[in-house]
Design an enzyme around this catalytic site. Structure first.
Site, PDB file in Angstrom:
ATOM      1  N   ASP A 317       0.857  -1.186   0.000  1.00 47.01           N
ATOM      2  CA  ASP A 317       0.000   0.000   0.000  1.00 47.01           C
ATOM      3  C   ASP A 317       0.898   1.242   0.000  1.00 47.01           C
ATOM      4  O   ASP A 317       2.120   1.144   0.152  1.00 47.01           O
ATOM      5  CB  ASP A 317      -0.923  -0.020   1.226  1.00 47.01           C
ATOM      6  CG  ASP A 317      -2.220   0.745   0.993  1.00 47.01           C
ATOM      7  OD1 ASP A 317      -2.228   1.670   0.150  1.00 47.01           O
ATOM      8  OD2 ASP A 317      -3.225   0.430   1.651  1.00 47.01           O
ATOM      9  N   GLU A 523     -10.070   6.773   5.000  1.00 46.99           N
ATOM     10  CA  GLU A 523      -9.111   6.098   5.872  1.00 46.99           C
ATOM     11  C   GLU A 523      -9.182   6.611   7.316  1.00 46.99           C
ATOM     12  O   GLU A 523     -10.263   6.805   7.861  1.00 46.99           O
ATOM     13  CB  GLU A 523      -7.712   6.183   5.255  1.00 46.99           C
ATOM     14  CG  GLU A 523      -7.656   5.502   3.882  1.00 46.99           C
ATOM     15  CD  GLU A 523      -6.272   5.453   3.268  1.00 46.99           C
ATOM     16  OE1 GLU A 523      -5.320   5.114   3.969  1.00 46.99           O
ATOM     17  OE2 GLU A 523      -6.156   5.745   2.055  1.00 46.99           O
TER      18      GLU A 523
END
Length: 636
Positions: A317, A523
């Site tokens: 990521d 997020e």
């Protein structure tokens, strides 16, 4: 007596021999490139082997590198043979760039890559998680939390195909989608990226991979990447594994599960994705039972690549390797050693490629990272590039630019909105329903912060990473626009974002539509411990619904606390994050189409109940998993 000329002959011969030897040494340092790997007539494994045999260790490490476009130039791509580029959230050629400008930008970088010593094309990736959402004028589909409600894998597959075309419209062949997390706690800031708390629904929705990449041919080898043509893209299943089960729903936190729970809840969608030929898999920021997933060799190498026989490449990521330590990047050298040895093939840096190259090269030279591990990573990356035809067609053209935001795609998104709405309340009882609303009446009130704001309607991962509270962030139809299009021309619409009680009472409205909900987030910024409806939403609901019959349309990425306000609301619709096609909301409110959506998430009563999922022993929800009232539509 010998002449001087005769004496010079042996010396000249020796000099000529030395010159030939020197030339040969020079040729060995810059050998002629065998271009067999560029010939599609040869089997893929032969091409991969031919290319890898000619690559230096530096060129192999470069293929494992992915940097953001902001850190790249065509010269960097040429000089360092960088394997991949990406646009992070909001990383664009310019604000409101056209599809052609995107294509031109991607091609400029690609031309740099093709000018490198071996001419290995780079692969460009983007977060297209609900359409090609970074791009102005793209069709923005409902986020996954709404799509799970539809229980319609075919719809999701068609959305995948449309997203692939809109990515190709911008010259981009790789999307970081789908997210196949199983969100077990709505306090998690990424819960809207999950189709459901139920792994079976998430499994069904892996059909999107066939839309993105194309359907794997029958009897093909399982686990091998598959991309069917230039109108398709490389997909990425994420985030491996357990990201939706973190403690208290905290982003990037620790997921504590036993092996049975891992295999039964969080792993099945990966198995189904691999069967469908998914080409790449992204590792999660989160930990599993205290072990950072970016360093979890047991799961990444042994289970994913070994047991599940995944043959594509594993990507980190964004700064995922940096985040293996606290503070991040504190021991980058050790983190890279752990991550690559654990099985991460491509590292999303996303900026400092020279530091990455220096550290990994040192680890290889010191035998800390085996060359076999590097070769495995590069072979996997090249397999995807060859499979997608990148060597034959590295340069994008303008043949798909008209697909960006096309009417056909907007119609599809509108259909998805219609099917993703969940009717939670409709009048005091079945004998006195408020919905569907009459189109022809004297005067109606439309209120709420989310009624006329595309940014709030689309949520996070739209144009910018965190999304935008903006009425004009892209092109689309707001809920207010949809209402105006739906009602009879004689019906007067009054829009007031947050009206006072006196205003509502004084205007003799037939009914009101109130659209409120969450701001955009992504997020960690979306982690929420209380899950209440933010102001001025509550005030608007109170002022309006206490004075006139009202339907509340809740725009959110998850269930929110609603029980204390239910008695004052005549009708309640969970619209999730519907995207750019707000007309779909109006279609169902006014009865052109019926409500069909069923909750793919448990709607809790109080925050103290969380986490609570269907099947739990003490299951006492406000609205249970699978709940959803239905109405009949005129057209469907």
């Amino acid at each position: 007596m010998k002449s001087r000329f005769t004496c010079l002959v042996p010396i000249m011969g020796l000099l000529l021999l030395l010159a030939l030897l020197a030339g040969a040494m020079a040729d060995n340092s810059n050998p002629i490139i065998d271009t067999l790997y560029k010939d599609p007539k040869h089997p893929m494994n032969v091409r991969i082997g031919n290319l890898m045999n000619q690559m230096t260790i530096e060129e192999k490490i470069a293929q494992m590198t992915q940097i953001d476009r902001e850190a790249a130039t065509p010269d960097i791509m040429r000089d360092f043979s960088i394997g991949s580029l990406l646009s992070g959230g909001g990383s664009v050629p310019r604000d409101q760039a056209t599809a052609k400008e995107w294509v031109d930008m991607v091609n400029s970088f690609q031309n740099g890559s093709l000018s490198s010593r071996l001419g290995i094309p780079m692969i460009y990736g983007i977060d297209a998680v609900h359409g090609n959402n970074n791009v102005y004028k793209a069709t923005i589909f409902p986020h996954n939390v709404g799509l799970g409600v539809t229980r319609d894998p075919d719809l999701v597959k068609r959305i995948g195909a449309a997203t692939a075309l809109e990515a190709r419209a911008t010259g981009i062949p790789y999307v970081f989608a789908p997210c196949i997390a199983v969100c077990r706690d709505p306090r998690w800031g990424r819960c809207y990226e999950s189709y459901s708390e139920d792994q079976k629904i998430v499994e069904q929705m892996t059909q999107i991979i066939g839309g993105l990449q194309g359907d794997v041919p029958p009897n093909s080898r399982k686990g091998v990447p598959y991309i069917s043509g230039r109108n398709k893209v490389v997909a990425c299943a994420k985030h491996f594994v357990g990201d939706g089960g973190t403690k208290d729903g905290i982003n990037e936190n620790n997921t504590v599960v036993n092996w049975h729970e891992l295999l039964s809840i969080h792993m099945p969608a990966y198995y189904h994705s691999i069967i469908k030929g998914v080409s790449t898999i992204m590792v999660s920021y989160s930990s599993l039972n205290g072990v950072k997933m970016h360093g979890n060799k047991d799961l990444v190498t042994n289970f994913l690549k070994g047991t599940l026989r995944f043959r594509g490449f594993v990507i980190s990521d964004w700064k995922g390797v940096d985040k293996m330590t606290v503070p991040e990047h504190a021991n980058y050298s050790h983190s890279l050693l752990e991550a690559i040895n654990a099985g991460v093939d491509m590292v999303m840096l996303p900026y400092n490629h020279t530091e990455f190259r220096t550290i990994v090269l040192s680890h290889v030279k010191n035998n800390l990272i085996p060359i076999s591990r590097i070769d495995d990573a590069v072979e996997r990356i090249l397999r995807v590039k060859f499979t997608m035809g990148l060597f034959e067609n590295p340069i994008a053209d303008y043949s798909f630019v008209d697909k960006l935001g096309s009417q056909a795609h907007r119609d599809l998104a509108r259909e998805a909105v219609q099917k993703s709405l969940v009717l939670l309340k409709n009048g005091e009882n079945a004998d006195t329903p408020l919905l569907p609303l009459p189109k022809k009446t004297s005067r109606i009130l439309v209120a709420g912060s989310h009624a006329n704001n595309l940014g709030l309607q689309c949520g996070g991962w739209t144009i910018a990473w965190q999304g935008l509270d903006s009425k004009n962030l892209t092109v689309g139809t707001t809920i207010l626009n949809g209402i105006a299009n739906a009602v009879d021309p004689t019906t007067e619409i009054v829009f007031s974002e947050n009206p006072e009680i006196e205003f509502v009472k004084a205007n003799n409205f037939s009914y009101a539509i109130v659209a409120v909900g969450e701001p955009p987030y992504t997020e960690t910024a979306g982690d929420n411990k209380n899950l209440t409806i933010p102001e001025p939403g509550l005030s608007t609901m109170k002022n309006v619904c206490g004075s006139v019959k009202c339907v509340v349309v809740l725009i959110s990425g998850r269930p929110l606390v609603i029980e204390p306000y239910l008695n004052t609301i005549d009708a309640l619709v969970a619209a999730w994050l519907p995207g750019t096609e707000g007309q779909g909301v109006a279609d169902v409110l006014f009865g052109d189409y019926g409500f069909t959506g069923k909750l793919a998430r448990t709607w809790f009563r109080t925050i103290e109940q969380l986490p609570m999922n269907v099947g739990d022993k003490h299951y006492d929800p406000l609205f249970p998993f699978g709940f959803g009232l239905t109405t009949k539509g005129i057209r469907a």
